[in-house]
Write a protein that holds these residues in place. Structure first.
Motif, PDB file in Angstrom:
ATOM      1  N   PRO A 112       5.785  -1.374  -8.549  1.00  0.00           N
ATOM      2  CA  PRO A 112       5.495  -2.209  -7.402  1.00  0.00           C
ATOM      3  C   PRO A 112       4.320  -1.847  -6.379  1.00  0.00           C
ATOM      4  N   SER A 113       4.522  -0.370  -6.049  1.00  0.00           N
ATOM      5  CA  SER A 113       3.408  -0.049  -5.230  1.00  0.00           C
ATOM      6  C   SER A 113       2.019  -0.233  -5.774  1.00  0.00           C
ATOM      7  N   THR A 137       1.096  -4.061  -5.593  1.00  0.00           N
ATOM      8  CA  THR A 137       0.790  -4.284  -4.052  1.00  0.00           C
ATOM      9  C   THR A 137      -0.635  -3.706  -3.907  1.00  0.00           C
ATOM     10  N   ASN A 173       7.920  -8.209  -6.758  1.00  0.00           N
ATOM     11  CA  ASN A 173       8.586  -6.931  -6.219  1.00  0.00           C
ATOM     12  C   ASN A 173       9.679  -7.154  -5.484  1.00  0.00           C
TER      13      ASN A 173
END
Length: 223
Positions: free
Chosen positions: A142-143, A146, A214
């Protein structure tokens, strides 16, 4: 309608995001693990594009890359690279300007991984590189997503930096944000609206997809 500024914008965003990802992963790993006293200085330098006006960075890029400057003259005469008013110059400026948008999410993701996970990998004989690639990065998807999306979207919306370092050369440095400005100055609001609407729709869809992925909404809908 001229699609060239839009295609050039997405080309710039894609190349910038790819290079940023390659640069940011080792940098974020160091920032997340180090206890060096220079860490606050590095973090401050990385974060400065968030608070500095884009024209400030653009001005200093203009000075550094200029053939009248020693460094710019060396690049031009010795290496044969012209960064001022060129697409490669836009890429370098975009990398530095969008750096915090890639670094902050990835650094936060790596810092949130339990230290015991890394220690277990080392005990099993994994090298630091193997631990990073096969254990840490898969746990911060997810990071990573992003950071990639924010960097891509931020590069699409750049104006001050790209205008000062790249100018307004059709097919070379005239990206969509500059094209919108030109069309508004020419009172051609239909063309400006076209470029704006395309950028708005694409960035909205990209950001929405990130929140859906996410947030786990897509998995819930599949179930």
């Amino acid at each position: 309608m001229n699609w060239e500024p839009l295609l050039l914008t997405f080309k710039l965003a894609f190349i910038t995001t790819l290079l940023l990802l390659l640069i940011s992963i080792p940098l974020c790993y160091w920032l997340a693990c180090t206890k060096s006293r220079v860490k606050p200085i590095v973090e401050t330098l990385v974060s400065m594009p968030l608070v500095l006006p884009p024209t400030v960075l653009g001005f200093y890029f203009l000075v550094v890359f200029s053939p009248n400057n020693a460094f710019g003259n060396w690049l031009d005469t010795v290496i044969g690279i012209k960064l001022l008013f060129s697409f490669p110059g836009l890429v370098i400026a975009s990398i530095l300007y969008s750096l915090p948008f890639m670094v902050h999410p990835i650094q936060s993701g790596l810092a949130g991984i339990p230290h015991s996970l890394k220690e277990a990998a080392y005990v099993m004989g994994k090298s630091k590189l193997a631990t990073l690639l096969h254990i840490l990065l898969p746990n911060i998807k997810p990071s990573l997503l992003t950071g990639i999306v924010l960097s891509f979207a931020h590069t699409i919306g750049e104006f001050g930096v790209v205008l000062m370092i790249g100018g307004n050369i059709p097919g070379e440095t005239k990206v969509a944000s500059i094209a919108i400005y030109d069309e508004v100055e020419a009172l051609n609001y239909s063309a400006a609206n076209f470029y704006s609407l395309v950028l708005f729709a694409i960035t909205f869809c990209i950001l929405l997809m990130v929140y859906l992925i996410n947030g786990g909404y897509l998995k819930k809908s599949v179930k």
